[in-house]
Scaffold this motif. Sequence first.
Motif, PDB file in Angstrom:
ATOM      1  N   ARG A   1       0.747  -1.119   0.087  1.00 32.61           N
ATOM      2  CA  ARG A   1       0.074  -0.105  -0.132  1.00 32.61           C
ATOM      3  C   ARG A   1       0.783   1.224  -0.214  1.00 32.61           C
ATOM      4  O   ARG A   1       0.913   1.761   1.122  1.00 32.61           O
ATOM      5  CB  ARG A   1      -1.002  -0.018   1.024  1.00 32.61           C
ATOM      6  CG  ARG A   1      -2.035   1.265   0.957  1.00 32.61           C
ATOM      7  CD  ARG A   1      -3.152   0.961   2.149  1.00 32.61           C
ATOM      8  NE  ARG A   1      -4.058   1.797   1.661  1.00 32.61           N
ATOM      9  CZ  ARG A   1      -5.065   2.257   2.668  1.00 32.61           C
ATOM     10  NH1 ARG A   1      -5.022   1.886   3.734  1.00 32.61           N
ATOM     11  NH2 ARG A   1      -5.961   3.143   2.053  1.00 32.61           N
ATOM     12  N   PRO A   2       1.428   1.630  -1.109  1.00 35.40           N
ATOM     13  CA  PRO A   2       2.271   2.787  -1.332  1.00 35.40           C
ATOM     14  C   PRO A   2       1.428   4.319  -1.001  1.00 35.40           C
ATOM     15  O   PRO A   2       0.651   4.341  -1.882  1.00 35.40           O
ATOM     16  CB  PRO A   2       2.679   2.677  -2.601  1.00 35.40           C
ATOM     17  CG  PRO A   2       1.825   2.176  -3.559  1.00 35.40           C
ATOM     18  CD  PRO A   2       0.839   1.021  -2.498  1.00 35.40           C
ATOM     19  N   LEU A   3       1.682   4.889   0.145  1.00 33.32           N
ATOM     20  CA  LEU A   3       1.086   6.188   0.672  1.00 33.32           C
ATOM     21  C   LEU A   3       2.286   7.169   0.434  1.00 33.32           C
ATOM     22  O   LEU A   3       3.217   6.934   0.395  1.00 33.32           O
ATOM     23  CB  LEU A   3       0.495   5.825   1.801  1.00 33.32           C
ATOM     24  CG  LEU A   3      -0.331   4.882   2.162  1.00 33.32           C
ATOM     25  CD1 LEU A   3      -0.816   4.409   3.511  1.00 33.32           C
ATOM     26  CD2 LEU A   3      -1.724   4.856   1.140  1.00 33.32           C
ATOM     27  N   TRP A   4       1.691   8.294   0.503  1.00 35.72           N
ATOM     28  CA  TRP A   4       2.698   9.432   0.380  1.00 35.72           C
ATOM     29  C   TRP A   4       1.649  10.828   1.174  1.00 35.72           C
ATOM     30  O   TRP A   4       0.615  10.939   1.289  1.00 35.72           O
ATOM     31  CB  TRP A   4       2.852   9.951  -0.901  1.00 35.72           C
ATOM     32  CG  TRP A   4       1.728  10.314  -1.844  1.00 35.72           C
ATOM     33  CD1 TRP A   4       1.009   9.548  -2.637  1.00 35.72           C
ATOM     34  CD2 TRP A   4       1.159  11.651  -1.960  1.00 35.72           C
ATOM     35  NE1 TRP A   4       0.047  10.440  -3.252  1.00 35.72           N
ATOM     36  CE2 TRP A   4       0.210  11.691  -2.720  1.00 35.72           C
ATOM     37  CE3 TRP A   4       1.635  12.796  -1.404  1.00 35.72           C
ATOM     38  CZ2 TRP A   4      -0.742  12.632  -3.090  1.00 35.72           C
ATOM     39  CZ3 TRP A   4       0.865  14.124  -1.831  1.00 35.72           C
ATOM     40  CH2 TRP A   4      -0.430  13.737  -2.761  1.00 35.72           C
ATOM     41  N   VAL A   5       2.863  11.312   1.918  1.00 36.02           N
ATOM     42  CA  VAL A   5       2.418  12.880   2.246  1.00 36.02           C
ATOM     43  C   VAL A   5       3.382  14.120   1.750  1.00 36.02           C
ATOM     44  O   VAL A   5       4.626  13.770   2.211  1.00 36.02           O
ATOM     45  CB  VAL A   5       2.154  12.522   4.034  1.00 36.02           C
ATOM     46  CG1 VAL A   5       3.527  12.346   4.612  1.00 36.02           C
ATOM     47  CG2 VAL A   5       1.760  13.924   4.718  1.00 36.02           C
ATOM     48  N   ARG A   6       2.940  15.119   1.958  1.00 32.89           N
ATOM     49  CA  ARG A   6       3.823  16.213   2.003  1.00 32.89           C
ATOM     50  C   ARG A   6       3.376  17.442   2.885  1.00 32.89           C
ATOM     51  O   ARG A   6       2.129  17.863   2.751  1.00 32.89           O
ATOM     52  CB  ARG A   6       4.136  16.888   0.646  1.00 32.89           C
ATOM     53  CG  ARG A   6       4.905  18.113   0.444  1.00 32.89           C
ATOM     54  CD  ARG A   6       5.257  18.679  -0.830  1.00 32.89           C
ATOM     55  NE  ARG A   6       6.375  19.605  -0.875  1.00 32.89           N
ATOM     56  CZ  ARG A   6       6.215  20.881  -0.742  1.00 32.89           C
ATOM     57  NH1 ARG A   6       4.924  21.453  -0.643  1.00 32.89           N
ATOM     58  NH2 ARG A   6       6.981  21.754  -0.680  1.00 32.89           N
ATOM     59  N   LEU A   7       3.998  17.732   3.961  1.00 34.37           N
ATOM     60  CA  LEU A   7       3.636  18.931   4.749  1.00 34.37           C
ATOM     61  C   LEU A   7       4.237  20.298   4.328  1.00 34.37           C
ATOM     62  O   LEU A   7       5.403  20.191   3.844  1.00 34.37           O
ATOM     63  CB  LEU A   7       4.149  18.717   6.100  1.00 34.37           C
ATOM     64  CG  LEU A   7       3.907  19.846   7.324  1.00 34.37           C
ATOM     65  CD1 LEU A   7       2.509  19.898   7.533  1.00 34.37           C
ATOM     66  CD2 LEU A   7       4.699  19.335   8.578  1.00 34.37           C
ATOM     67  N   PHE A   8       3.436  21.387   4.238  1.00 36.69           N
ATOM     68  CA  PHE A   8       3.909  22.369   3.262  1.00 36.69           C
ATOM     69  C   PHE A   8       4.947  23.060   4.180  1.00 36.69           C
ATOM     70  O   PHE A   8       4.867  22.724   5.503  1.00 36.69           O
ATOM     71  CB  PHE A   8       2.691  23.294   3.089  1.00 36.69           C
ATOM     72  CG  PHE A   8       1.762  23.122   2.222  1.00 36.69           C
ATOM     73  CD1 PHE A   8       2.165  22.013   1.238  1.00 36.69           C
ATOM     74  CD2 PHE A   8       0.466  23.450   2.181  1.00 36.69           C
ATOM     75  CE1 PHE A   8       1.064  21.406   0.225  1.00 36.69           C
ATOM     76  CE2 PHE A   8      -0.456  23.021   1.234  1.00 36.69           C
ATOM     77  CZ  PHE A   8      -0.211  22.076   0.220  1.00 36.69           C
ATOM     78  N   THR A   9       5.771  23.796   3.825  1.00 38.76           N
ATOM     79  CA  THR A   9       6.975  24.671   4.462  1.00 38.76           C
ATOM     80  C   THR A   9       6.549  25.334   5.786  1.00 38.76           C
ATOM     81  O   THR A   9       7.405  25.224   6.581  1.00 38.76           O
ATOM     82  CB  THR A   9       7.767  25.517   3.537  1.00 38.76           C
ATOM     83  OG1 THR A   9       6.821  26.354   2.805  1.00 38.76           O
ATOM     84  CG2 THR A   9       8.327  24.663   2.446  1.00 38.76           C
ATOM     85  N   ASP A  10       5.370  25.840   5.821  1.00 33.43           N
ATOM     86  CA  ASP A  10       5.031  26.541   6.944  1.00 33.43           C
ATOM     87  C   ASP A  10       4.427  25.516   8.121  1.00 33.43           C
ATOM     88  O   ASP A  10       4.174  25.954   9.249  1.00 33.43           O
ATOM     89  CB  ASP A  10       3.937  27.605   6.764  1.00 33.43           C
ATOM     90  CG  ASP A  10       2.561  27.068   6.350  1.00 33.43           C
ATOM     91  OD1 ASP A  10       2.569  25.867   6.205  1.00 33.43           O
ATOM     92  OD2 ASP A  10       1.519  27.846   5.820  1.00 33.43           O
ATOM     93  N   GLY A  11       4.500  24.266   7.858  1.00 34.89           N
ATOM     94  CA  GLY A  11       3.759  23.323   8.710  1.00 34.89           C
ATOM     95  C   GLY A  11       2.408  23.334   9.106  1.00 34.89           C
ATOM     96  O   GLY A  11       1.961  22.668  10.019  1.00 34.89           O
ATOM     97  N   ARG A  12       1.714  24.283   8.493  1.00 36.22           N
ATOM     98  CA  ARG A  12       0.172  24.195   8.898  1.00 36.22           C
ATOM     99  C   ARG A  12      -0.729  23.578   7.846  1.00 36.22           C
ATOM    100  O   ARG A  12      -1.914  23.688   8.199  1.00 36.22           O
ATOM    101  CB  ARG A  12      -0.050  25.778   8.819  1.00 36.22           C
ATOM    102  CG  ARG A  12       0.943  26.565   9.654  1.00 36.22           C
ATOM    103  CD  ARG A  12       0.514  28.194   9.534  1.00 36.22           C
ATOM    104  NE  ARG A  12      -1.093  28.571   9.907  1.00 36.22           N
ATOM    105  CZ  ARG A  12      -1.470  29.528   9.611  1.00 36.22           C
ATOM    106  NH1 ARG A  12      -0.972  30.613   8.900  1.00 36.22           N
ATOM    107  NH2 ARG A  12      -2.634  29.679  10.108  1.00 36.22           N
ATOM    108  N   ALA A  13      -0.393  23.206   6.718  1.00 34.90           N
ATOM    109  CA  ALA A  13      -1.182  22.485   5.849  1.00 34.90           C
ATOM    110  C   ALA A  13      -0.350  21.301   5.248  1.00 34.90           C
ATOM    111  O   ALA A  13       0.951  21.302   5.090  1.00 34.90           O
ATOM    112  CB  ALA A  13      -1.920  23.184   4.841  1.00 34.90           C
ATOM    113  N   ALA A  14      -1.075  20.221   4.410  1.00 32.95           N
ATOM    114  CA  ALA A  14      -0.510  19.268   4.099  1.00 32.95           C
ATOM    115  C   ALA A  14      -1.494  18.468   2.936  1.00 32.95           C
ATOM    116  O   ALA A  14      -2.748  18.792   2.972  1.00 32.95           O
ATOM    117  CB  ALA A  14      -0.019  18.049   5.140  1.00 32.95           C
TER     118      ALA A  14
END
Length: 339
Positions: A51-64
């Motif tokens: 189950r290949p999953l992914w995530v990216r947290l934006f640089t301000d750490g407030r949204a992803a």
Amino acid sequence: MNNRPKRSVWPLHCPKQTAASLHDTLRATFGAAPERDITPGEFIRFGGRNRPLWVRLFTDGRAAVFGDWRTGEHQTWSELGRPMDPAERAAARAWAEQQRRQREAEQRAAWAKNAADIALQWSRARPLVPGDPVTLYLKNRLGVALWPLPAALRYVPALPYFNEDGKEVGRFPAMLAAITSPAGELLALHRTYLSRDGRKADVPGPVKKLSRTCGPLGGAGIALWSEPDDRGVIGVAEGIETAMAAHYGGRMPVCAAYSAGNLAAWQWPAGARRLVIWSDHDEAGAEAAAKLRARAQRAGLAVLTKTPQQPGMDWCDVVQQRNTAAKTAATEHHKEGAR
């Protein structure tokens, strides 16, 4: 005594509460999350091969933005339920689209490589001949010898068997079955590992395995007999052995869907007017048969579902029992006549 609060090890722009909340969201959505910190600005894959999953947290750490690499589905997250601003929404859409394009490109490359491997394996497999392990296996399973056998089945004298760790544990005779698309394209190989005398191989795991695929399997199947008869009748069963038994007992062309899930999605050939579903007598078989029946009826086909009376049985079991009983009765009759 020093009463000053301890310094947080989390980045100043990614407070611990925010990161924990994103981890919790991922676990609630997927049942999994990265085992390490989610660093702002970093693209992280997790979930493993299945189950290949992914995530990216934006640089301000407030949204992803996060998603499933295989399905292409994605979702967004923001700290403490805060609505995303227009720039964040645009960034999330752009990231999701980038991952979709990359996923499709990687899938095409993998399918192309798999297609060459599958074609090579199939070309090296041997046509069946009476007395080989595959014909002996089918005779043992059905209780009767059938000949000729479909061209969709072939024989490999020594096929490597790999355990769950990817280690080769031996080489065994095997029955290969071609899984093809409704258009007849070779998509995968179904493998049944055997002994020399036509029994199931003594292997440390499943006797039946599916190769890697080179295209979507929705609607695909094993076209043991690919064309309807002159009445427009075609049958379908879940497994190869069950389909062979249905062909033998029902006197009709029968295909194998290779799994309950694919039975529900199986696509009948052009020219079919009547469909006979040879269902296994279990919950998965009944559910798959009901879904296929509904699809076929909506398409205008007459549909008959046949299910063994005894729970847990399939049509291969039924045919084997009947043939064994017939042989026993014939033996007893011969003994009586000799007295």
